[in-house]
Motif scaffolding. Structure first.
Motif, PDB file in Angstrom:
ATOM      1  N   VAL A 177       0.862  -1.176   0.000  1.00 60.03           N
ATOM      2  CA  VAL A 177       0.000   0.000   0.000  1.00 60.03           C
ATOM      3  C   VAL A 177       0.898   1.224   0.000  1.00 60.03           C
ATOM      4  CG1 VAL A 177      -1.777   1.258   1.253  1.00 60.03           C
ATOM      5  CG2 VAL A 177      -1.798  -1.234   1.274  1.00 60.03           C
ATOM      6  N   CYS A 178       0.672   2.112  -0.966  1.00 58.40           N
ATOM      7  CA  CYS A 178       1.455   3.349  -1.019  1.00 58.40           C
ATOM      8  C   CYS A 178       1.143   4.164   0.231  1.00 58.40           C
ATOM      9  CB  CYS A 178       1.103   4.143  -2.275  1.00 58.40           C
ATOM     10  SG  CYS A 178       1.954   5.740  -2.352  1.00 58.40           S
ATOM     11  N   PRO A 179       2.166   4.561   1.010  1.00 55.45           N
ATOM     12  CA  PRO A 179       1.910   5.304   2.244  1.00 55.45           C
ATOM     13  C   PRO A 179       1.345   6.704   1.994  1.00 55.45           C
ATOM     14  CG  PRO A 179       4.264   5.106   1.852  1.00 55.45           C
ATOM     15  CD  PRO A 179       3.586   4.289   0.810  1.00 55.45           C
ATOM     16  N   LYS A 180       1.509   7.232   0.791  1.00 54.89           N
ATOM     17  CA  LYS A 180       1.023   8.586   0.513  1.00 54.89           C
ATOM     18  C   LYS A 180      -0.430   8.596   0.022  1.00 54.89           C
ATOM     19  CE  LYS A 180       2.162  12.818  -1.932  1.00 54.89           C
ATOM     20  NZ  LYS A 180       3.081  13.460  -2.858  1.00 54.89           N
ATOM     21  N   CYS A 181      -0.746   7.799  -1.017  1.00 59.32           N
ATOM     22  CA  CYS A 181      -2.093   7.859  -1.607  1.00 59.32           C
ATOM     23  C   CYS A 181      -2.941   6.637  -1.272  1.00 59.32           C
ATOM     24  CB  CYS A 181      -2.012   8.030  -3.111  1.00 59.32           C
ATOM     25  SG  CYS A 181      -1.366   6.585  -3.988  1.00 59.32           S
ATOM     26  N   ILE A 223      10.364   1.471  -7.160  1.00 56.13           N
ATOM     27  CA  ILE A 223       9.269   1.669  -8.096  1.00 56.13           C
ATOM     28  C   ILE A 223       8.695   3.067  -7.907  1.00 56.13           C
ATOM     29  CG2 ILE A 223       8.659  -0.779  -8.147  1.00 56.13           C
ATOM     30  CD1 ILE A 223       6.172   0.048  -6.414  1.00 56.13           C
ATOM     31  N   THR A 224       7.906   3.506  -8.868  1.00 52.12           N
ATOM     32  CA  THR A 224       7.183   4.763  -8.770  1.00 52.12           C
ATOM     33  C   THR A 224       5.700   4.430  -8.700  1.00 52.12           C
ATOM     34  OG1 THR A 224       8.866   5.887 -10.079  1.00 52.12           O
ATOM     35  CG2 THR A 224       6.731   6.985  -9.883  1.00 52.12           C
ATOM     36  N   CYS A 225       5.016   4.967  -7.702  1.00 52.18           N
ATOM     37  CA  CYS A 225       3.577   4.755  -7.565  1.00 52.18           C
ATOM     38  C   CYS A 225       2.885   5.339  -8.796  1.00 52.18           C
ATOM     39  CB  CYS A 225       3.044   5.401  -6.291  1.00 52.18           C
ATOM     40  SG  CYS A 225       1.249   5.283  -6.121  1.00 52.18           S
ATOM     41  N   PRO A 226       2.083   4.548  -9.511  1.00 53.88           N
ATOM     42  CA  PRO A 226       1.431   5.066 -10.719  1.00 53.88           C
ATOM     43  C   PRO A 226       0.367   6.119 -10.411  1.00 53.88           C
ATOM     44  CG  PRO A 226       0.688   2.838 -10.251  1.00 53.88           C
ATOM     45  CD  PRO A 226       1.780   3.142  -9.281  1.00 53.88           C
ATOM     46  N   SER A 227      -0.110   6.168  -9.189  1.00 50.72           N
ATOM     47  CA  SER A 227      -1.159   7.113  -8.838  1.00 50.72           C
ATOM     48  C   SER A 227      -0.607   8.484  -8.415  1.00 50.72           C
ATOM     49  CB  SER A 227      -2.026   6.534  -7.726  1.00 50.72           C
ATOM     50  OG  SER A 227      -3.043   7.411  -7.373  1.00 50.72           O
ATOM     51  N   CYS A 228       0.287   8.487  -7.411  1.00 51.08           N
ATOM     52  CA  CYS A 228       0.778   9.772  -6.872  1.00 51.08           C
ATOM     53  C   CYS A 228       2.216  10.090  -7.274  1.00 51.08           C
ATOM     54  CB  CYS A 228       0.645   9.781  -5.350  1.00 51.08           C
ATOM     55  SG  CYS A 228       1.760   8.630  -4.517  1.00 51.08           S
ATOM     56  N   LYS A 229       2.883   9.172  -7.980  1.00 51.30           N
ATOM     57  CA  LYS A 229       4.253   9.344  -8.488  1.00 51.30           C
ATOM     58  C   LYS A 229       5.323   9.388  -7.392  1.00 51.30           C
ATOM     59  CE  LYS A 229       2.520   9.653 -12.585  1.00 51.30           C
ATOM     60  NZ  LYS A 229       2.044   8.404 -13.098  1.00 51.30           N
ATOM     61  N   THR A 230       4.994   8.920  -6.181  1.00 48.83           N
ATOM     62  CA  THR A 230       5.976   8.830  -5.110  1.00 48.83           C
ATOM     63  C   THR A 230       6.933   7.682  -5.411  1.00 48.83           C
ATOM     64  OG1 THR A 230       4.402   9.663  -3.487  1.00 48.83           O
ATOM     65  CG2 THR A 230       6.290   8.448  -2.621  1.00 48.83           C
ATOM     66  N   ILE A 231       8.212   7.890  -5.177  1.00 53.57           N
ATOM     67  CA  ILE A 231       9.210   6.838  -5.381  1.00 53.57           C
ATOM     68  C   ILE A 231       9.259   5.986  -4.124  1.00 53.57           C
ATOM     69  CG2 ILE A 231      11.629   6.339  -5.818  1.00 53.57           C
ATOM     70  CD1 ILE A 231      11.737   9.021  -7.347  1.00 53.57           C
ATOM     71  N   LEU A 232       9.094   4.678  -4.296  1.00 54.61           N
ATOM     72  CA  LEU A 232       9.048   3.737  -3.181  1.00 54.61           C
ATOM     73  C   LEU A 232      10.123   2.681  -3.334  1.00 54.61           C
ATOM     74  CD1 LEU A 232       5.198   3.110  -3.309  1.00 54.61           C
ATOM     75  CD2 LEU A 232       6.380   4.681  -1.801  1.00 54.61           C
ATOM     76  N   GLN A 233      10.590   2.180  -2.184  1.00 53.96           N
ATOM     77  CA  GLN A 233      11.512   1.057  -2.181  1.00 53.96           C
ATOM     78  C   GLN A 233      10.807  -0.121  -1.538  1.00 53.96           C
ATOM     79  OE1 GLN A 233      15.099   2.236  -0.221  1.00 53.96           O
ATOM     80  NE2 GLN A 233      15.746   3.556  -1.885  1.00 53.96           N
ATOM     81  N   VAL A 234      10.807  -1.250  -2.232  1.00 54.50           N
ATOM     82  CA  VAL A 234      10.172  -2.457  -1.731  1.00 54.50           C
ATOM     83  C   VAL A 234      11.273  -3.452  -1.413  1.00 54.50           C
ATOM     84  CG1 VAL A 234       8.519  -4.280  -2.232  1.00 54.50           C
ATOM     85  CG2 VAL A 234       8.184  -2.002  -3.201  1.00 54.50           C
ATOM     86  N   LYS A 235      11.310  -3.894  -0.144  1.00 57.45           N
ATOM     87  CA  LYS A 235      12.334  -4.842   0.288  1.00 57.45           C
ATOM     88  C   LYS A 235      11.768  -6.255   0.217  1.00 57.45           C
ATOM     89  CE  LYS A 235      14.670  -1.555   3.236  1.00 57.45           C
ATOM     90  NZ  LYS A 235      15.192  -1.255   4.554  1.00 57.45           N
ATOM     91  N   PHE A 236      12.412  -7.111  -0.561  1.00 53.36           N
ATOM     92  CA  PHE A 236      11.981  -8.489  -0.719  1.00 53.36           C
ATOM     93  C   PHE A 236      12.739  -9.441   0.187  1.00 53.36           C
ATOM     94  CE2 PHE A 236      10.356  -6.616  -4.554  1.00 53.36           C
ATOM     95  CZ  PHE A 236       9.179  -7.301  -4.764  1.00 53.36           C
TER      96      PHE A 236
END
Length: 170
Positions: free
Chosen positions: A7-11, A28-41
């Motif tokens: 879940v994007c923390p911003k939108c 990745i870049t959130c397609p909705s709000c364009k925030t840059i996110l890092q996903v740790k696997f």
């Protein structure tokens, strides 16, 4: 290949992130709000960690169970996909995306439209509208006129022609 639901923390939009290159961290870049996110696997606890690139704050988000929307008729289930589902009587030509196996000639081959969307809390919202037909559609006994859109809830009884189906959310 590993997939994480985040879940994007911003939108608050729900995203499925695929790790096709076995990366420990994927940006990745959130397609909705364009925030840059890092996903740790690399985490093994089933959680997904997000960090916005601009402030470095980390938020832990647990994946949520996804609800499913479907129709029931005579013991059979008909799953509804995300987006628009055209519901109608089963026929040779694939006019409806959800084809109910009935011989009811009062049920059109394209009888109604059910649009399913996923809300930010990962629950499903389903809205029914009449689909350009002249045959009767009712929800829990209430007639649906052309142009009406009705939000469905779990257990609603939908009558198309002489065929009654049940809308379900699990």
């Amino acid at each position: 290949m590993q997939t994480k639901r985040i879940v994007c923390p911003k939108c608050k939009v729900l995203l499925d992130v695929r790790n096709s290159k076995n990366e420990e961290v994927k940006q990745i870049t959130c397609p909705s709000c364009k925030t840059i996110l890092q996903v740790k696997f690399a985490t093994d606890d089933g959680a997904t960690q997000l960090a916005t690139a601009n402030n470095g704050a980390t938020q832990l988000v647990m994946p949520k169970a996804t609800s499913q929307a479907y129709l029931e008729y005579e013991g059979r289930t008909y799953p509804l996909k995300e987006g628009q589902n055209i519901v109608g009587r089963k026929g040779c030509a694939l006019k409806a995306t959800v084809q109910i196996d009935t011989a009811d000639r009062y049920m059109s081959r394209q009888h109604c439209s059910i649009t399913v969307t996923t809300l930010p809390d990962d629950t499903k919202k389903a809205v029914l509208s009449n689909y350009q037909n002249k045959n009767l559609t009712t929800i829990d006994g209430q007639p649906i006129e052309t142009g009406d859109t009705i939000r469905l809830t779990d257990g609603n009884s939908i009558k198309m022609g002489h065929t009654t189906i049940t809308f379900k959310l699990s």
